[in-house]
Design a protein around this motif. Structure first.
Motif, PDB file in Angstrom:
ATOM      1  N   LEU A 285      31.368  40.241  40.271  1.00 54.30           N
ATOM      2  CA  LEU A 285      31.630  40.842  41.704  1.00 54.30           C
ATOM      3  C   LEU A 285      33.099  40.365  42.029  1.00 54.30           C
ATOM      4  O   LEU A 285      34.031  40.862  42.428  1.00 54.30           O
ATOM      5  N   LEU A 286      33.408  38.842  41.547  1.00 47.25           N
ATOM      6  CA  LEU A 286      34.526  38.188  42.168  1.00 47.25           C
ATOM      7  C   LEU A 286      35.908  38.828  41.284  1.00 47.25           C
ATOM      8  O   LEU A 286      36.846  39.016  41.492  1.00 47.25           O
TER       9      LEU A 286
ATOM     10  N   GLU B  13      35.979  41.963  40.550  1.00 51.23           N
ATOM     11  CA  GLU B  13      36.022  43.281  40.595  1.00 51.23           C
ATOM     12  C   GLU B  13      36.708  43.310  42.080  1.00 51.23           C
ATOM     13  O   GLU B  13      37.442  44.469  42.471  1.00 51.23           O
ATOM     14  N   GLN B  14      36.644  42.480  42.972  1.00 52.99           N
ATOM     15  CA  GLN B  14      37.364  42.334  44.276  1.00 52.99           C
ATOM     16  C   GLN B  14      37.474  40.914  44.858  1.00 52.99           C
ATOM     17  O   GLN B  14      36.617  40.259  44.566  1.00 52.99           O
ATOM     18  N   ALA B  15      38.555  40.908  45.602  1.00 49.30           N
ATOM     19  CA  ALA B  15      38.775  39.537  46.343  1.00 49.30           C
ATOM     20  C   ALA B  15      37.971  39.527  47.361  1.00 49.30           C
ATOM     21  O   ALA B  15      37.845  40.298  48.328  1.00 49.30           O
ATOM     22  N   PHE B  16      37.267  38.222  47.610  1.00 47.80           N
ATOM     23  CA  PHE B  16      36.361  37.975  48.626  1.00 47.80           C
ATOM     24  C   PHE B  16      36.959  36.757  49.624  1.00 47.80           C
ATOM     25  O   PHE B  16      37.556  36.010  48.982  1.00 47.80           O
ATOM     26  N   ALA B  17      36.719  36.986  50.902  1.00 46.54           N
ATOM     27  CA  ALA B  17      37.242  35.826  51.632  1.00 46.54           C
ATOM     28  C   ALA B  17      35.697  35.116  51.972  1.00 46.54           C
ATOM     29  O   ALA B  17      34.793  35.537  51.727  1.00 46.54           O
TER      30      ALA B  17
ATOM     31  N   GLY C 223      38.746  42.383  54.183  1.00 41.28           N
ATOM     32  CA  GLY C 223      37.882  43.597  54.048  1.00 41.28           C
ATOM     33  C   GLY C 223      36.847  43.056  53.325  1.00 41.28           C
ATOM     34  O   GLY C 223      35.741  44.020  53.110  1.00 41.28           O
ATOM     35  N   ALA C 224      36.628  41.813  52.717  1.00 42.79           N
ATOM     36  CA  ALA C 224      35.288  41.505  52.064  1.00 42.79           C
ATOM     37  C   ALA C 224      35.065  40.073  52.285  1.00 42.79           C
ATOM     38  O   ALA C 224      35.872  39.176  51.999  1.00 42.79           O
ATOM     39  N   PHE C 225      33.849  39.790  52.572  1.00 40.88           N
ATOM     40  CA  PHE C 225      33.430  38.480  52.671  1.00 40.88           C
ATOM     41  C   PHE C 225      32.091  38.055  52.093  1.00 40.88           C
ATOM     42  O   PHE C 225      31.213  38.798  51.686  1.00 40.88           O
ATOM     43  N   LEU C 226      32.364  36.846  51.350  1.00 40.52           N
ATOM     44  CA  LEU C 226      31.122  36.347  50.671  1.00 40.52           C
ATOM     45  C   LEU C 226      30.534  35.047  51.369  1.00 40.52           C
ATOM     46  O   LEU C 226      31.053  34.266  51.830  1.00 40.52           O
ATOM     47  N   LEU C 227      29.026  35.131  51.510  1.00 40.92           N
ATOM     48  CA  LEU C 227      28.450  34.333  52.157  1.00 40.92           C
ATOM     49  C   LEU C 227      27.463  33.835  51.307  1.00 40.92           C
ATOM     50  O   LEU C 227      26.739  34.566  50.214  1.00 40.92           O
TER      51      LEU C 227
ATOM     52  N   LEU D   3      34.329  29.035  41.080  1.00 40.79           N
ATOM     53  CA  LEU D   3      34.664  30.414  41.345  1.00 40.79           C
ATOM     54  C   LEU D   3      35.654  30.922  42.529  1.00 40.79           C
ATOM     55  O   LEU D   3      36.250  31.863  42.356  1.00 40.79           O
ATOM     56  N   ILE D   4      35.214  30.285  43.340  1.00 39.78           N
ATOM     57  CA  ILE D   4      35.938  30.678  44.825  1.00 39.78           C
ATOM     58  C   ILE D   4      36.940  29.636  45.240  1.00 39.78           C
ATOM     59  O   ILE D   4      37.498  29.862  46.321  1.00 39.78           O
ATOM     60  N   ARG D   5      37.382  28.907  44.565  1.00 37.71           N
ATOM     61  CA  ARG D   5      38.316  27.849  44.839  1.00 37.71           C
ATOM     62  C   ARG D   5      39.613  28.337  45.624  1.00 37.71           C
ATOM     63  O   ARG D   5      40.141  27.930  46.371  1.00 37.71           O
ATOM     64  N   ASP D   6      40.096  29.614  45.079  1.00 33.33           N
ATOM     65  CA  ASP D   6      41.198  30.101  45.698  1.00 33.33           C
ATOM     66  C   ASP D   6      40.846  30.970  46.730  1.00 33.33           C
ATOM     67  O   ASP D   6      42.099  31.821  47.232  1.00 33.33           O
ATOM     68  N   ALA D   7      39.997  31.418  47.290  1.00 30.73           N
ATOM     69  CA  ALA D   7      39.784  32.291  48.091  1.00 30.73           C
ATOM     70  C   ALA D   7      40.088  31.973  49.524  1.00 30.73           C
ATOM     71  O   ALA D   7      39.861  30.733  49.931  1.00 30.73           O
ATOM     72  N   PRO D   8      40.588  32.876  50.167  1.00 35.33           N
ATOM     73  CA  PRO D   8      40.843  32.466  51.773  1.00 35.33           C
ATOM     74  C   PRO D   8      39.690  32.029  52.681  1.00 35.33           C
ATOM     75  O   PRO D   8      38.533  32.723  52.058  1.00 35.33           O
ATOM     76  N   ARG D   9      39.860  31.218  53.298  1.00 33.14           N
ATOM     77  CA  ARG D   9      38.539  30.790  53.947  1.00 33.14           C
ATOM     78  C   ARG D   9      38.779  31.034  55.600  1.00 33.14           C
ATOM     79  O   ARG D   9      39.807  30.650  56.200  1.00 33.14           O
TER      80      ARG D   9
END
Lengths: 191, 191
Positions: free
Chosen positions: A115-116, A118-122, A139-143, A156-162
């Motif tokens: 999933l990550l 394919e798309q960038a998630f916050a 536009g996309a949030f991971l919870l 995996l989400i270390r660099d995702a915006p928070r």
């Protein structure tokens, strides 16, 4: 288009669970409420929203079930209704590409890593940027469900915006509701 | 202290309903979600919140079931859990004063008119004051289930202050979540 994806760390990955005990199916109830919060307006559906459930429980993890608001039919807001569609999706054989199990409901093998890719998630983080003050709403949030992200997931989400939705620590579905309200406001010129 | 009260126009008023079909009990599922939205934080309860359900369905309307966050035990976030407590409350004989059916869950005969005589409520209205711009957030909100307030109910709340949570028309439980977020923010110096 807004995408919400929720990781269900213990959520079952076959259809062998009872709709009378969604919590017993690896807290499937949490994911059902996230589907509701993502897709429902009063007497309407959010057609521009997708809700992906990353299921990591037994017996065949990982699987991903995707609800597309643009195509959904026959979804009611009660937990059992979403649960029945998830159960249906998990009951059919699936491969590595999304297969439609019911109108607007799709299932495939694969989990967070794919999933990550394919798309960038916050992601949500109590120390993140206040969503109200954010220049743009992602536009996309991971919870995560009722459990925290694991160490492997955090890597995996270390660099995702928070982002943060407020000072209280909320359930995933309530967080989705607050984010959706912020999007509604911005889309309609309210702030 | 914040109070949310929700009118369930067709919600059953005895315990003779199935937890496997909460929508069939006069849309009891809507009220269960409102209890969840009112009382739950992540891994905690909102101890300073009360949630009152005004039940107007057959066979013995009106009844009011009250959840007190300060006293609740054994409530889980799934719909069935709140449904089981409501069912228990509706299964015991009750009079005109609140009687405790389970820790933090009370029931009495009486409906909206009595509730409004005891406390001032704000109501939600898409043309109301934006809750974000309100000088103060009211301490008590009255909401309706999936049906609009009736003419008789509207007459009772004619003079109530009116607030909006945003441009989209939301389910009652989602509205409660947005209001709670606004209260959380103000209580903690976020805006």
């Amino acid at each position: 288009m807004t995408v919400f994806a929720i990781v269900g760390h213990r959520a079952r990955t076959d259809g062998e669970f009872s709709l009378n005990d969604l919590p017993g199916a690896g807290r499937m109830d949490v994911l059902c409420r996230c589907v509701n919060a993502s897709l429902f307006l009063s007497h309407d559906l959010r057609r521009d929203v997708e809700c992906g459930l990353v299921l990591l429980g037994e017996p065949k993890p990982p699987k991903t079930v995707l609800f597309k608001g643009s195509e959904i039919r026959s979804l009611s807001p009660d937990e059992r209704s979403a649960g029945a569609l998830i159960k249906k999706a998990l009951s059919i054989p699936c491969g590595s590409e999304f297969r439609e199990a019911a109108p607007g409901v799709f299932v495939r093998n694969g989990g967070l890593e794919r999933l990550l890719a394919e798309q960038a998630f916050a992601v949500l983080d109590e120390k993140g940027t206040d969503i109200r003050t954010a220049k743009e709403v992602p536009g996309a949030f991971l919870l995560s469900d009722h459990q925290n992200f694991t160490e492997e997931e955090e890597a995996l989400i270390r660099d995702a915006p928070r982002y943060s939705v407020g000072p209280a620590c909320l359930h995933a579905d309530h967080t989705i509701t607050v984010i959706s309200n912020e999007i509604d406001r911005r889309t309609n010129g309210w702030r």
